[in-house]
Design an enzyme around this catalytic site. Structure first.
Site, mmCIF file in Angstrom:
data_model
loop_
_atom_site.group_PDB
_atom_site.id
_atom_site.type_symbol
_atom_site.label_atom_id
_atom_site.label_comp_id
_atom_site.label_asym_id
_atom_site.label_seq_id
_atom_site.Cartn_x
_atom_site.Cartn_y
_atom_site.Cartn_z
ATOM 1 N N GLY A 4 0.826 -1.201 0.000
ATOM 2 C CA GLY A 4 0.000 0.000 0.000
ATOM 3 C C GLY A 4 0.857 1.246 0.000
ATOM 4 O O GLY A 4 1.660 1.454 -0.896
ATOM 5 N N GLU A 5 0.704 2.034 1.036
ATOM 6 C CA GLU A 5 1.486 3.264 1.171
ATOM 7 C C GLU A 5 2.579 3.104 2.215
ATOM 8 O O GLU A 5 3.040 4.084 2.786
ATOM 9 C CB GLU A 5 0.562 4.416 1.549
#
Length: 81
Positions: A4-5
Site C-alpha cells: 500500500g502506502e
C-alpha cells in the site's frame, strides 16, 4: 515498498536511538517539502531494532505496531518499539 502506502528501510549497524534520529530527520524533511500537485504531506514512522533470537516476522510485526502507534498518536510522528 512494503505494501500500500508503506515503505520499509533496513539500517545495518545502527542502534535503535540512531534509527530514531534517522526516522525523525526523514519525517521533518518530508513535512517541510511540497510535492507538486499533492502539495505538503506528512508521514508516520515506526522504528524498532532487531534483538537476539528475533525472526524476520517478529521484527516486522514490531515495526508495524510502532507505525500504528504513530498513527494512533496523531500522525506525523515517529514512534519506537
Amino acid at each position: 515498498r512494503w505494501g500500500g502506502e508503506e515503505f520499509l528501510c533496513l539500517l545495518t549497524d545502527t542502534s535503535l536511538s540512531n534509527g530514531e534520529l534517522v526516522a525523525e530527520r526523514i519525517r521533518r524533511n518530508v513535512e517541510s517539502n511540497s510535492f507538486g500537485r499533492v502539495g505538503q504531506v506528512t508521514i508516520s514512522i515506526g522504528v524498532t531494532s532487531a534483538v537476539a533470537g528475533d525472526s524476520m516476522e517478529g521484527l516486522f510485526r514490531r515495526a508495524d505496531k510502532a507505525l500504528y502507534d504513530a498513527k494512533r498518536g496523531g500522525r506525523n510522528r515517529v514512534c519506537v518499539r
